[in-house]
Write a protein that holds these residues in place. Structure first.
Motif, PDB file in Angstrom:
ATOM      1  N   LEU A  59       0.821  -1.210   0.000  1.00 60.31           N
ATOM      2  CA  LEU A  59       0.000   0.000   0.000  1.00 60.31           C
ATOM      3  C   LEU A  59       0.859   1.265   0.000  1.00 60.31           C
ATOM      4  O   LEU A  59       0.534   2.250  -0.674  1.00 60.31           O
ATOM      5  N   ILE A  62       2.269   1.768  -3.501  1.00 60.53           N
ATOM      6  CA  ILE A  62       1.217   2.200  -4.439  1.00 60.53           C
ATOM      7  C   ILE A  62       0.856   3.670  -4.229  1.00 60.53           C
ATOM      8  O   ILE A  62       0.729   4.437  -5.193  1.00 60.53           O
ATOM      9  N   HIS A  63       0.688   4.070  -2.981  1.00 67.22           N
ATOM     10  CA  HIS A  63       0.188   5.418  -2.687  1.00 67.22           C
ATOM     11  C   HIS A  63       1.285   6.462  -2.508  1.00 67.22           C
ATOM     12  O   HIS A  63       1.059   7.645  -2.780  1.00 67.22           O
ATOM     13  N   GLU A  64       2.485   6.050  -2.071  1.00 68.71           N
ATOM     14  CA  GLU A  64       3.519   7.032  -1.736  1.00 68.71           C
ATOM     15  C   GLU A  64       4.854   6.798  -2.429  1.00 68.71           C
ATOM     16  O   GLU A  64       5.764   7.621  -2.320  1.00 68.71           O
ATOM     17  N   SER A 188       3.778   9.670   6.947  1.00 70.68           N
ATOM     18  CA  SER A 188       2.328   9.502   6.934  1.00 70.68           C
ATOM     19  C   SER A 188       1.952   8.383   7.896  1.00 70.68           C
ATOM     20  O   SER A 188       2.787   7.535   8.240  1.00 70.68           O
ATOM     21  N   THR A 241      -5.082   0.513   8.712  1.00 71.60           N
ATOM     22  CA  THR A 241      -5.264   1.406   7.560  1.00 71.60           C
ATOM     23  C   THR A 241      -6.586   2.154   7.660  1.00 71.60           C
ATOM     24  O   THR A 241      -6.649   3.368   7.446  1.00 71.60           O
ATOM     25  N   GLU A 245      -7.127   6.231   8.127  1.00 73.79           N
ATOM     26  CA  GLU A 245      -7.986   7.000   7.215  1.00 73.79           C
ATOM     27  C   GLU A 245      -9.017   7.803   8.001  1.00 73.79           C
ATOM     28  O   GLU A 245      -9.278   8.974   7.687  1.00 73.79           O
TER      29      GLU A 245
END
Length: 314
Positions: A59, A62-64, A188, A241, A245
């Motif tokens: 994850l 993919i995101h960072e 993050s 996760t 969020e």
């Protein structure tokens, strides 16, 4: 769909995810007790966080993108891994070999009060009489749970090792929380959780190898394997996760309120799935813990709001 409708749907989805997170975290107490009945706690924890680290790492990429952490960030992540992953899981899983899952969850419900106390003692966070009363109520309830209602056990030194290990979970999570504050300055929530899981997994794996239990899984059944997979994929990767969020979308205070459902979920699931029957005194003590934590969180939110208002006036 209008913008207002989209926001309402996003908010509803966030709250449903928080509810599911609380239920999953309650179920981790059941899964943990099942897993350690068939394998070494060190082996269970190592495989759990290998699965979690693989999912969280995917994850993050993919995101960072690929992580490029500095030496100081690695030190922070190592401290997080040592406190919130390695030592916490030693206390959590070895404690579950000795006491009921539901009872353990009621003890760990004390964690927010421990965090609030540490915040006041170490970082001079504001303290009100209401907040102090909430902390005292939660701690008294915890003592009832730990001693099965017989507070004299504290004076005679007859509180069991399992109870002390579970209390250690609350202290270690408070340490994890305080170290995490430093981590969020440059990382993050997702990256920080991945880094903590990765470093903690490394420590757990070395310990399991030294113990000789990492691959000693010949007697584990499908129940034990399912419990480990649940702990890694759902109890860690997915739930952490979703919680991260929620904190970003609705704030830490409203998100944290759902954590109070975790011990309730654990007690109910323990009774249904493991046939655990907790006494009236223990349930009463657990209720006091949750009530004290609610009071503490509410008073803390009011104090924080007051500090912000004063800063705006100045």
């Amino acid at each position: 769909m209008t913008a207002a409708a989209e926001r309402a749907l996003a908010s509803l989805t966030t709250y449903l995810k928080l509810l599911a997170t609380a239920l999953v975290w309650g179920a981790t107490w059941i899964a943990g007790r099942v897993a350690v009945s068939e394998a070494s706690p060190l082996a269970v924890a190592s495989w759990r966080f290998l699965l979690a680290a693989l999912v969280l790492g995917t994850l993050v990429v993919i995101h960072e993108g690929w992580p490029r952490w500095s030496f100081k960030e690695w030190l922070t992540l190592a401290a997080l891994g040592a406190s919130g992953i390695f030592l916490y899981n030693l206390c959590f899983l070895y404690g579950l070999k000795m006491i009921e899952a539901g009872r353990g969850a009621l003890v760990v419900a004390l964690t927010p009060a421990v965090v609030a106390t540490g915040d006041w003692l170490l970082f001079r966070a504001p303290m009100s009489s209401t907040k102090a009363a909430g902390i005292a109520l939660a701690m008294f309830g915890c003592l009832l749970v730990v001693t099965n209602g017989d507070l004299r056990l504290l004076l005679t030194g007859k509180v069991g090792l399992g109870e002390w290990l579970i209390i250690g979970c609350s202290v270690l999570w408070a340490v994890y929380t305080f170290v995490g504050r430093r981590g969020t300055r440059s990382l993050s929530p997702l990256a920080m959780t991945f880094g903590a899981s990765l470093t903690g997994w490394g420590m757990l794996t070395v310990a399991a190898l030294l113990q000789g239990s990492l691959f000693a899984l010949t007697e584990i059944t499908w129940r034990g394997l399912s419990a480990i997979v649940f702990l890694g994929l759902f109890g860690t990767a997915l739930a952490f996760t979703w919680y991260a969020e929620a904190v970003q979308r609705i704030g830490a205070t409203r998100s944290a309120a759902f954590i109070n459902l975790v011990p309730v979920s654990a007690v109910i699931l323990g009774a249904v799935l493991l046939d655990e029957r907790l006494g009236v005194v223990i349930l009463f003590g657990g209720t006091l813990v949750i009530a004290g934590v609610v009071i503490t969180n509410h008073a803390g939110a009011r104090l924080a709001a007051g500090v912000i208002s004063k800063e705006k006036i100045q």
